[in-house]
Design a protein around this motif. Structure first.
Motif, PDB file in Angstrom:
ATOM      1  N   ALA A 195       5.523   3.772  -3.728  1.00 43.88           N
ATOM      2  CA  ALA A 195       4.063   3.756  -3.690  1.00 43.88           C
ATOM      3  C   ALA A 195       3.538   2.329  -3.583  1.00 43.88           C
ATOM      4  N   PHE A 196       4.187   1.421  -4.284  1.00 43.39           N
ATOM      5  CA  PHE A 196       3.822   0.007  -4.213  1.00 43.39           C
ATOM      6  C   PHE A 196       3.975  -0.513  -2.786  1.00 43.39           C
ATOM      7  N   GLU A 197       5.104  -0.183  -2.155  1.00 42.01           N
ATOM      8  CA  GLU A 197       5.358  -0.652  -0.788  1.00 42.01           C
ATOM      9  C   GLU A 197       4.456   0.038   0.226  1.00 42.01           C
ATOM     10  N   LEU A 198       4.072   1.274  -0.035  1.00 40.16           N
ATOM     11  CA  LEU A 198       3.182   1.998   0.869  1.00 40.16           C
ATOM     12  C   LEU A 198       1.782   1.392   0.869  1.00 40.16           C
ATOM     13  N   GLY A 199       1.420   0.747  -0.227  1.00 43.03           N
ATOM     14  CA  GLY A 199       0.091   0.161  -0.336  1.00 43.03           C
ATOM     15  C   GLY A 199      -0.884   0.992  -1.141  1.00 43.03           C
TER      16      GLY A 199
ATOM     17  N   ILE B 146     -11.166   5.120  -4.091  1.00 42.33           N
ATOM     18  CA  ILE B 146     -10.807   3.806  -3.530  1.00 42.33           C
ATOM     19  C   ILE B 146     -10.848   3.863  -2.011  1.00 42.33           C
ATOM     20  N   GLY B 147     -10.387   4.976  -1.448  1.00 47.87           N
ATOM     21  CA  GLY B 147     -10.373   5.135   0.003  1.00 47.87           C
ATOM     22  C   GLY B 147     -11.758   5.192   0.621  1.00 47.87           C
ATOM     23  N   LEU B 148     -12.783   5.380  -0.208  1.00 46.05           N
ATOM     24  CA  LEU B 148     -14.164   5.414   0.282  1.00 46.05           C
ATOM     25  C   LEU B 148     -14.929   4.150  -0.072  1.00 46.05           C
ATOM     26  N   PHE B 149     -14.729   3.610  -1.293  1.00 44.06           N
ATOM     27  CA  PHE B 149     -15.582   2.542  -1.798  1.00 44.06           C
ATOM     28  C   PHE B 149     -14.921   1.165  -1.871  1.00 44.06           C
TER      29      PHE B 149
ATOM     30  N   TRP C 166      -5.779   8.100   2.849  1.00 46.07           N
ATOM     31  CA  TRP C 166      -4.562   8.897   2.989  1.00 46.07           C
ATOM     32  C   TRP C 166      -3.418   8.296   2.169  1.00 46.07           C
ATOM     33  N   LYS C 167      -3.385   6.980   2.056  1.00 48.29           N
ATOM     34  CA  LYS C 167      -2.376   6.361   1.189  1.00 48.29           C
ATOM     35  C   LYS C 167      -2.608   6.771  -0.264  1.00 48.29           C
ATOM     36  N   GLN C 168      -3.872   6.772  -0.666  1.00 50.73           N
ATOM     37  CA  GLN C 168      -4.188   7.186  -2.033  1.00 50.73           C
ATOM     38  C   GLN C 168      -3.799   8.642  -2.272  1.00 50.73           C
ATOM     39  N   CYS C 169      -4.027   9.479  -1.283  1.00 47.53           N
ATOM     40  CA  CYS C 169      -3.635  10.892  -1.407  1.00 47.53           C
ATOM     41  C   CYS C 169      -2.135  11.022  -1.623  1.00 47.53           C
TER      42      CYS C 169
END
Length: 446
Positions: free
Chosen positions: A166-170, A342-345, A367-370
């Motif tokens: 998850a860390f590497e994915l961002g 986070i993906g919105l704001f 999508w990364k957050q999902c």
């Protein structure tokens, strides 16, 4: 040679200011676990008060020892396959230099270790609120031991450990929306689906016995959360820690107000329990997002979380799962909301240049957050349910029905929270004759 001199000059050095700041933050996070104990302890009935307090306090003992022995190594050691870490020099903390710096930062490894220890302690304690009134204390202690080992330590590595997937994915998780709150909330849901409902659920009144204790606990949590959140930047040389401090206050205030407004419209009253729960919902939601959003974004995050969590706490009655103190409704839902928003704001002006949908960044970060949110949710839910099932089928997770009805405090701890035997208001009182030391007391008319 010039390059070597430049590198030496740029190498981080020990900062007394950052080290002191992080030690204070670590102490603040430690205070959150007793705060949680009071928050949960006031929400249960009198007969379960001590058990609820102990279910949080025991985590301070168990997880501390596990963290020293192997937990820190599993969570933050050298990556293996993007799922777990390991560093044999950290086992027992026996080969760490007193002034050895944490990777690229200006604080000692020991300081980072103890700060993260406090996160590891409070996370399983959060689960306990869903299990009030009905779990054997010995089974709970063993569950904490197993859960921290096979769920928390690996998930902490995924999210925060160098090399974790998850860390590497961002995936952005400033201070624990996924690793702490979604992790604990999903675990709570998994366990209660296995062990079942309290005796009398939806039939007997199960109101909080002490709302002042709830408010005290919420206040301690709010206070300690500044260390939890602002400290997660591991210093404040660039102002991001200060931004997180501000956003923590702003989002918590917005969530509390939003919960109360929803409660007034839906139920006709502003309650103290709603104020405390709304504040905690805001704290949960801003935990992953506060370093990425602006203060205006923090208001939006808090307000949205306040309303959605207030709505979510009623789902247990609709779907029939007994989440005693709304761990699923507040921590799981609040963690999901804060992480996804986070993906919105995300403003691109805080912890990174990542921008959310409303700032022109599209849906890439969303999508990364999902991916991070639902992977942690699924893993914790399934593994926690399996652990609870195995313990239930071996040593048994629940106290007997008679002990649950009579009171788990007396059954599991041989104590009661309040001693009313000496309370006034009776027909007689005990008097000791003046000037007669040790005289036998005698009853006189009240």
């Amino acid at each position: 040679m010039a390059a070597a001199i430049t590198l030496a000059a740029d190498a981080p050095t020990l900062s007394s200011a950052n080290t002191g700041f992080m030690l204070i933050c670590s102490a603040l996070v430690m205070l959150m676990t007793p705060g949680l104990a009071f928050f949960y302890g006031g929400m249960v009935r009198v007969k379960s008060t001590l058990n609820m307090l102990m279910m949080s306090f025991i985590s301070l003992g168990i997880v501390t020892i596990l963290w020293v022995l192997y937990g820190f190594s599993l969570a933050f050691g050298t990556d293996s396959g993007s799922v777990i870490g390991w560093n044999s020099d950290w086992v027992g903390l026996s080969n760490i230099g007193l002034t050895e710096l944490w990777d690229g930062y200006t604080i000692p490894v020991f300081v980072f270790m103890v700060f993260q220890l406090m996160f590891a302690i409070i996370t399983p304690a959060l689960i306990s609120g869903a299990l009030a009134d009905r779990v054997k204390f010995s089974a709970w202690a063993l569950f904490i031991t197993l859960w921290a080992t096979v769920v928390y330590f690996p998930v902490a590595h995924w999210v925060w450990g160098a090399g974790g997937w998850a860390f590497e994915l961002g995936v952005i998780d400033f201070a624990g929306g996924t690793a702490v709150h979604i992790n604990a909330g999903a675990a709570a849901l998994g366990v209660i689906l296995v062990i079942g409902k309290r005796v009398g659920f939806k039939k007997d009144p199960m109101r909080p016995h002490s709302l002042p204790l709830v408010m005290l606990g919420a206040g301690l949590l709010w206070f300690g959360w500044f260390g939890f959140n602002a400290g997660s930047w591991l210093g404040n040389d660039d102002g991001v820690g200060a931004l997180m401090f501000v956003n923590t206050q702003v989002a918590t205030a917005a969530a509390m107000l939003a919960w109360l407004v929803y409660e007034k419209i839906r139920h006709g009253a502003f309650t103290t329990l709603g104020a405390a729960s709304g504040a905690v919902a805001g704290l949960v939601a801003i935990t992953p997002s506060g370093g990425a959003v602006s203060p205006l974004g923090a208001i939006a995050v808090g307000a949205i979380a306040g309303v959605l969590c207030a709505m979510a706490v009623g789902l247990k009655y609709k779907f029939g799962y007994d989440d005693s103190l709304d761990v699923v409704g507040v921590h799981l839902v609040g963690g999901v909301v804060g992480s996804l928003l986070i993906g919105l704001f995300a403003s691109g002006k805080g912890q990174s240049t990542v921008e959310g949908l409303f700032y022109g960044g599209g849906l890439t970060q969303f999508w990364k957050q999902c991916a991070g949110v639902f992977a942690v949710l699924a893993y914790s839910l399934v593994v926690s349910a399996v652990l609870a099932f195995l313990l239930d089928k071996t040593i048994g997770m629940r106290v007997s029905e008679d002990d649950e009805v009579a009171g788990i405090d007396q059954a599991e701890h041989a104590e009661t929270a309040y001693d009313f035997s000496g309370a006034g208001g009776g027909a007689a009182r005990t008097a000791v004759p003046a000037g007669v030391a040790g005289a036998e007391s005698k009853k006189v008319d009240a």
